[in-house]
Design a protein around this motif. Structure first.
Motif, short mmCIF file in Angstrom:
data_model
loop_
_atom_site.label_atom_id
_atom_site.label_comp_id
_atom_site.label_asym_id
_atom_site.label_seq_id
_atom_site.Cartn_x
_atom_site.Cartn_y
_atom_site.Cartn_z
N GLN A 87 0.87 -1.18 0.00
CA GLN A 87 0.00 0.00 0.00
C GLN A 87 0.90 1.23 0.00
O GLN A 87 1.15 1.84 1.03
CB GLN A 87 -0.91 -0.03 1.24
N ASP A 88 1.37 1.60 -1.19
CA ASP A 88 2.41 2.63 -1.26
C ASP A 88 1.89 3.98 -1.74
O ASP A 88 2.66 4.87 -2.04
CB ASP A 88 3.54 2.15 -2.18
N GLY A 89 0.58 4.13 -1.84
CA GLY A 89 0.03 5.42 -2.26
C GLY A 89 -0.89 5.96 -1.18
O GLY A 89 -1.46 5.20 -0.40
N ALA A 90 -1.01 7.30 -1.12
CA ALA A 90 -1.94 7.90 -0.15
C ALA A 90 -2.99 8.69 -0.92
O ALA A 90 -2.66 9.42 -1.85
CB ALA A 90 -1.19 8.82 0.80
N ARG A 91 -4.26 8.45 -0.56
CA ARG A 91 -5.36 9.19 -1.18
C ARG A 91 -5.77 10.28 -0.19
O ARG A 91 -6.02 10.00 0.97
CB ARG A 91 -6.53 8.23 -1.38
N LEU A 92 -5.80 11.52 -0.66
CA LEU A 92 -6.04 12.62 0.28
C LEU A 92 -7.34 13.35 -0.04
O LEU A 92 -7.57 13.73 -1.19
CB LEU A 92 -4.89 13.65 0.20
N LEU A 93 -8.18 13.53 0.96
CA LEU A 93 -9.37 14.36 0.78
C LEU A 93 -8.96 15.82 1.01
O LEU A 93 -7.91 16.08 1.59
CB LEU A 93 -10.45 13.96 1.79
N PRO A 94 -9.79 16.78 0.55
CA PRO A 94 -9.39 18.19 0.73
C PRO A 94 -9.13 18.55 2.19
O PRO A 94 -8.34 19.46 2.49
CB PRO A 94 -10.61 18.96 0.20
N SER A 95 -9.74 17.80 3.13
CA SER A 95 -9.53 18.16 4.54
C SER A 95 -8.15 17.73 5.06
O SER A 95 -7.76 18.12 6.16
CB SER A 95 -10.61 17.49 5.40
N ALA A 96 -7.40 16.93 4.28
CA ALA A 96 -6.09 16.48 4.75
C ALA A 96 -5.07 17.61 4.57
O ALA A 96 -4.99 18.22 3.52
CB ALA A 96 -5.64 15.27 3.93
N ALA A 97 -4.28 17.86 5.63
CA ALA A 97 -3.28 18.94 5.53
C ALA A 97 -1.89 18.33 5.34
O ALA A 97 -1.48 17.48 6.14
CB ALA A 97 -3.31 19.78 6.79
N ILE A 98 -1.20 18.74 4.28
CA ILE A 98 0.18 18.29 4.10
C ILE A 98 1.08 19.36 4.72
O ILE A 98 0.98 20.53 4.37
CB ILE A 98 0.53 18.12 2.61
N ALA A 145 2.99 24.71 9.61
CA ALA A 145 3.59 25.10 8.33
C ALA A 145 3.16 24.18 7.20
O ALA A 145 3.68 23.08 7.08
CB ALA A 145 5.12 25.07 8.47
N PRO A 146 2.21 24.60 6.38
CA PRO A 146 1.80 23.76 5.26
C PRO A 146 2.96 23.61 4.26
O PRO A 146 3.74 24.54 4.07
CB PRO A 146 0.63 24.53 4.62
N ALA A 147 3.09 22.42 3.69
CA ALA A 147 4.16 22.21 2.72
C ALA A 147 3.88 23.02 1.46
O ALA A 147 2.72 23.17 1.08
CB ALA A 147 4.23 20.73 2.37
N PRO A 148 4.93 23.57 0.84
CA PRO A 148 4.70 24.36 -0.37
C PRO A 148 4.12 23.48 -1.48
O PRO A 148 4.41 22.29 -1.56
CB PRO A 148 6.09 24.89 -0.74
N MET A 149 3.36 24.07 -2.36
CA MET A 149 2.78 23.39 -3.52
C MET A 149 1.91 22.20 -3.14
O MET A 149 1.88 21.20 -3.83
CB MET A 149 3.88 22.87 -4.47
N SER A 150 1.24 22.29 -2.00
CA SER A 150 0.50 21.10 -1.56
C SER A 150 -1.02 21.27 -1.66
O SER A 150 -1.75 20.37 -1.30
CB SER A 150 0.87 20.75 -0.12
N SER A 151 -1.48 22.41 -2.18
CA SER A 151 -2.94 22.55 -2.19
C SER A 151 -3.55 21.75 -3.35
O SER A 151 -3.01 21.72 -4.45
CB SER A 151 -3.34 24.02 -2.27
N GLY A 152 -4.63 21.07 -3.06
CA GLY A 152 -5.35 20.33 -4.10
C GLY A 152 -4.73 18.99 -4.47
O GLY A 152 -5.14 18.37 -5.45
N SER A 205 -9.69 11.08 5.95
CA SER A 205 -9.08 12.07 5.06
C SER A 205 -7.81 11.55 4.38
O SER A 205 -7.47 11.98 3.29
CB SER A 205 -8.81 13.36 5.83
N VAL A 206 -7.11 10.62 5.02
CA VAL A 206 -5.92 10.06 4.39
C VAL A 206 -6.02 8.53 4.41
O VAL A 206 -6.01 7.92 5.48
CB VAL A 206 -4.64 10.49 5.14
N THR A 207 -6.15 7.93 3.26
CA THR A 207 -6.22 6.47 3.21
C THR A 207 -5.12 5.97 2.27
O THR A 207 -4.68 6.70 1.39
CB THR A 207 -7.57 5.98 2.68
N THR A 208 -4.71 4.72 2.47
CA THR A 208 -3.63 4.21 1.61
C THR A 208 -4.20 3.27 0.55
O THR A 208 -5.28 2.73 0.71
CB THR A 208 -2.59 3.44 2.44
N TYR A 209 -3.47 3.13 -0.53
CA TYR A 209 -3.87 2.21 -1.60
C TYR A 209 -2.63 1.73 -2.34
O TYR A 209 -1.54 2.29 -2.15
CB TYR A 209 -4.84 2.92 -2.57
#
Ligand code: ASP
Length: 555
Positions: free
Chosen positions: A30-41, A50-57, A128-132
């Motif tokens: 399970q090496d991928g993460a599926r992120l809903l808009p509510s998940a904050a990187i 501190a949100p990570a740069p270029m992480s919106s959407g 908000s964060v699930t793996t696949y």
């Protein structure tokens, strides 16, 4: 190899591969993460400031590392921005009010690099964060088009087929009294079977109380995971028109518009009226029109057969996607509920349809189901009784001997309004949700479930997931909290396959019963005849090349 066998193999392949190598596969990493808009990187684990740069959407990312920080589990993820996200960023960077505008002239601005990889951290937290599995997802993405293409090929035929065959059917009934009788009996039978389905569903849910089996933990988890989707279904249901509007809406103000929009009830109404008008005309005028429409109808039937060549791979791709993307964990939590829905559908199939086919249509029920195999498999794989309609029609006509006059009237109407599987499922779902919220529903409440679920199943379109949307109306009618939809959403897609197969069986049952009552000579096609006579059944129809003229048809 017969077509049914090939479709069955396709289904099996789709299911097995879905479990083994789909996105939720227990075998693949399970090496991928599926992120809903509510998940904050964020830039560093456990630092939400501190949100990570270029992480919106960002919706999907690759997992690089997992780390425990205290009680929490953090994932280091990497992503690249898609062309669409880059364009959006380009557009936003000068106009967004909350960022400092980049006032440099265009040629001096740092371009956004489409190949740049960005890294950040997210806290692993359902929903908000699930793996696949990324490999599984790539396989689904790569094969999904096959299923969609197959479905599109059949859907393409639905509107013209219903229009041509129903007009020809009504025109050849010839007698308005016969049409009135057929219409009255058909609708009576539809309501009767839906009522029985609801009695079975409510009876089972009262006796076995599936809501008592769900643990409070599972309940909280499901409510959280599907809350967003449930809100969407509720607003879809709120947009549904009232009963009077629906009834008046059956008369199209513009028949071409109705055909273009694929509004099935309006198309049925117009085709019936057009057919009636043709019977009222002088035969010299009406005959060429009916003949032309009949030939168009035959051409549509041929297209169905062409589309069916894709069926084995089409159903494999459809099932691969559904099975691969539905988690087993949801299924386990809802085992008692899903099992009860399946039991109810099975009872309805065996008792109600079995009884009607055996005693009223006087056919062997097993042989009837065998004759309907292609339609049932397709209903199961597509979860859409409308998309299955052309095949259902072919099965009852070619394999059972129902006339076009009967099938072209009963089936399109049935695919639109007769949904016993959906009603039964809504009855059980409403009681299940009420039980989880520890609400006791009185007999009066349960009666209003019967009425509202009957109307809701009439109002549900024959497309995937329609019954789930109209379930919101049933819950409102008895005052069960609508958020409860979130409890059953996770298994809806799987149960949809079974209730659609039930819906299609119900339509076919009503058709053979009506055919028998109207005096059609029913005869089940045996497999050797199917192979030997390309003008009947599914086998070898295309090999003949020329459009078949049925032997019983006058020249
Ligand atoms: N998918 C079902 C059908 O097409 C409707 C439903 O969602 O129950 O018959």
């Amino acid at each position: 190899m017969q077509l049914y066998t090939k479709i069955l193999l396709g289904m099996l392949l789709g299911v097995v591969l879905g479990f083994l190598v789909g996105p939720n596969s227990p075998l693949l990493p399970q090496d991928g993460a599926r992120l809903l808009p509510s998940a904050a990187i964020v830039a560093a684990p456990a630092d939400a400031s501190a949100p990570a740069p270029m992480s919106s959407g960002v919706q999907r990312a690759t997992i690089l590392e997992q780390r425990r920080v205290g009680e929490q589990e953090w994932l280091q993820v990497e992503w690249r921005l898609t062309a669409r996200q880059l364009l959006k960023l380009e557009r936003d960077r000068d106009t967004k009010p909350d960022t400092k505008p980049d006032t440099k002239p265009d040629h001096e601005k740092t371009p956004l690099d489409p190949n740049a990889r960005h890294v950040g951290w997210v806290q692993r937290a359902e929903p908000s964060v699930t793996t696949y599995s990324r490999l599984g997802q790539t396989l689904v993405d790569g094969t999904e088009w096959i299923g969609r293409l197959f479905l599109a090929m059949i859907r393409m035929v639905v509107v013209p087929l219903v229009f041509f065959s129903l007009t020809v059917g009504v025109a050849s009934l010839g007698d308005l009294r016969k049409l009135g009788r057929l219409g009255g009996r058909t609708i009576g039978l539809f309501f009767g079977t839906t009522f029985v389905a609801l009695v079975i569903g409510l009876g089972l849910a009262n006796a076995l109380r599936p809501g008592a089996f769900m643990s409070p933990d599972d309940r909280a988890r499901l409510l959280a995971s599907y809350a967003g989707d449930a809100t969407q279904k509720i607003s879809d249901a709120a947009a549904a028109p009232t009963l009077v509007d629906q009834l008046i809406g059956v008369v199209p103000s513009n028949p071409i518009g109705a055909l273009a929009a694929g509004d099935m009830l309006q198309i049925i109404f117009f085709a019936v009226m057009f057919g009636v008008a043709l019977t009222m005309l002088d035969a010299r005028r009406s005959k060429p029109v009916v003949q032309l429409l009949d030939n168009c109808n035959e051409a549509m039937v041929m297209l169905v057969h062409v589309a069916m060549m894709l069926a084995p791979v089409g159903v494999a791709a459809l099932l691969f996607k559904v099975v691969g993307s539905t988690g087993l964990s949801v299924l386990m939590a809802l085992l008692a509920y899903s099992g009860l829905v399946l039991l109810g559908l099975l009872l309805h199939l065996a008792l109600t349809y079995g009884g009607l086919v055996t005693f009223l249509a006087r056919l062997s029920f097993i042989d009837f189901l065998r004759a309907m195999r292609p339609a049932l498999m397709l209903a199961f794989s597509t979860s859409s009784s409308s998309a299955t309609l052309p095949i259902t029609k072919e099965c009852v006509e070619e394999n059972i001997g129902v006339s076009n006059e009967i099938s072209s009237f009963v089936l399109p109407l049935g695919a639109t309004v007769n949904m016993d599987g959906t009603a039964l499922y809504q009855g059980i779902a409403a009681l299940f949700i009420a039980q989880i919220y520890t609400m006791d529903l009185s007999l009066g409440d349960q009666l209003s479930i019967v009425v509202s679920a009957t109307l809701a199943s009439v109002g549900a379109a024959g497309v995937p997931g329609a019954g789930m949307i109209t379930l919101a109306m049933v819950l409102t009618a008895v005052g069960v909290p609508l958020e409860g939809l979130a409890l059953v959403l996770g298994v809806d897609r799987l149960l949809d396959m079974f209730r659609t197969a039930t819906n299609v069986t119900g339509d076919a049952t009503a058709t053979v019963v009506m055919a028998r009552l109207e005096g059609d000579a029913l005869r089940l096609l045996d497999p050797s005849e199917d192979r030997a006579r390309p003008d009947r059944g599914f086998e070898g129809r295309l090999d003949r090349g020329a459009s078949p003229v049925r032997p019983d048809e006058p020249d």
